[in-house]
Write an enzyme that holds these catalytic residues in place. Structure first.
Site, mmCIF file in Angstrom:
data_model
loop_
_atom_site.group_PDB
_atom_site.id
_atom_site.type_symbol
_atom_site.label_atom_id
_atom_site.label_comp_id
_atom_site.label_asym_id
_atom_site.label_seq_id
_atom_site.Cartn_x
_atom_site.Cartn_y
_atom_site.Cartn_z
ATOM 1 N N CYS A 52 -2.234 -5.741 -4.809
ATOM 2 C CA CYS A 52 -2.504 -6.993 -4.105
ATOM 3 C C CYS A 52 -1.328 -7.967 -4.183
ATOM 4 O O CYS A 52 -0.487 -7.888 -5.104
ATOM 5 C CB CYS A 52 -3.736 -7.659 -4.694
ATOM 6 S SG CYS A 52 -5.281 -6.816 -4.279
ATOM 7 N N GLU A 106 -1.417 -11.073 -4.967
ATOM 8 C CA GLU A 106 -1.496 -11.907 -6.171
ATOM 9 C C GLU A 106 -0.877 -11.167 -7.361
ATOM 10 O O GLU A 106 -0.152 -11.748 -8.171
ATOM 11 C CB GLU A 106 -2.951 -12.261 -6.502
ATOM 12 C CG GLU A 106 -3.659 -13.068 -5.429
ATOM 13 C CD GLU A 106 -4.388 -12.211 -4.388
ATOM 14 O OE1 GLU A 106 -3.893 -11.132 -4.025
ATOM 15 O OE2 GLU A 106 -5.452 -12.651 -3.947
ATOM 16 N N GLU A 131 0.854 -1.194 0.000
ATOM 17 C CA GLU A 131 0.000 0.000 0.000
ATOM 18 C C GLU A 131 0.886 1.239 0.000
ATOM 19 O O GLU A 131 2.006 1.206 0.509
ATOM 20 C CB GLU A 131 -0.912 -0.038 1.228
ATOM 21 C CG GLU A 131 -1.808 -1.281 1.229
ATOM 22 C CD GLU A 131 -2.634 -1.441 2.500
ATOM 23 O OE1 GLU A 131 -2.451 -0.649 3.452
ATOM 24 O OE2 GLU A 131 -3.457 -2.377 2.539
HETATM 25 N N1 THU Z 1 -5.537 -7.793 -0.754
HETATM 26 C C1 THU Z 1 -4.678 -8.661 -1.375
HETATM 27 O O1 THU Z 1 -3.475 -8.414 -1.442
HETATM 28 N N2 THU Z 1 -5.185 -9.789 -1.916
HETATM 29 C C2 THU Z 1 -6.481 -10.182 -1.816
HETATM 30 O O2 THU Z 1 -6.831 -11.244 -2.312
HETATM 31 C C3 THU Z 1 -7.442 -9.337 -1.104
HETATM 32 C C4 THU Z 1 -6.965 -8.004 -0.697
HETATM 33 C C5 THU Z 1 -4.957 -6.613 -0.110
HETATM 34 C C6 THU Z 1 -5.160 -5.283 -0.832
HETATM 35 C C7 THU Z 1 -5.049 -4.306 0.314
HETATM 36 O O3 THU Z 1 -3.676 -4.017 0.561
HETATM 37 C C8 THU Z 1 -5.586 -5.062 1.522
HETATM 38 O O4 THU Z 1 -5.533 -6.446 1.164
HETATM 39 C C9 THU Z 1 -6.995 -4.698 1.896
HETATM 40 O O5 THU Z 1 -7.840 -4.716 0.801
#
Ligand code: THU
Length: 130
Positions: free
Chosen positions: A50, A52, A41
């Protein structure tokens, strides 16, 4: 190390000062190489990128193109559900029958497939008339 071990380890590196929600992902490409990603972030985009997407970016940077298997882990009440954007990204780099294993940090597991996560994925075939 299993994919789960790799995903669990990389999750520790997640940079999630806004959501406080750390996610780790690890994938094995069709070449056999393993790539890891965590969520990152930042101030301008606090929703971040994310885990993934990070693992997929690492795969592309490593010279591979296709996912053979992928695992994701987070400290969630249910095995963490990949967001819509990640489902699309995974589906673009994996066949529909590729196994996606979703984990909680306390041991719950949900095994699914790319197709089950995103039936009807938009792909390049829809642009074949261009
Ligand atoms: N997030 C992921 O990295 N992967 C997921 O499958 C769901 C959400 C992260 C994005 C963000 O940094 C935090 O989780 C909250 O949404």
């Amino acid at each position: 190390m299993t994919l789960l071990d790799t995903a669990r380890a990389v999750r520790e590196n997640a940079h999630a000062p806004y959501s406080k929600f750390k996610v780790g992902a690890a994938l094995r490409s069709t070449s056999g190489a393993v790539y890891a990603g965590c969520n990152v972030e930042n101030v301008a985009y606090p929703e971040g990128t994310c885990a993934e997407a990070g693992a997929i970016a690492a795969m592309i940077a490593g010279g591979d193109k296709r996912i053979a298997e992928i695992a994701v882990i987070a400290d969630s009440p249910q095995p963490v559900s990949p967001c819509g954007g990640c489902r699309q990204k995974i589906a673009e780099f994996a066949d529909g029958d590729v196994v996606v294993t979703l984990h909680t940090t306390d041991g719950a597991v949900l095994q699914t497939t790319v197709f089950a996560l995103l039936p009807g994925v938009f792909d390049a075939d829809y642009m074949s008339r261009v």
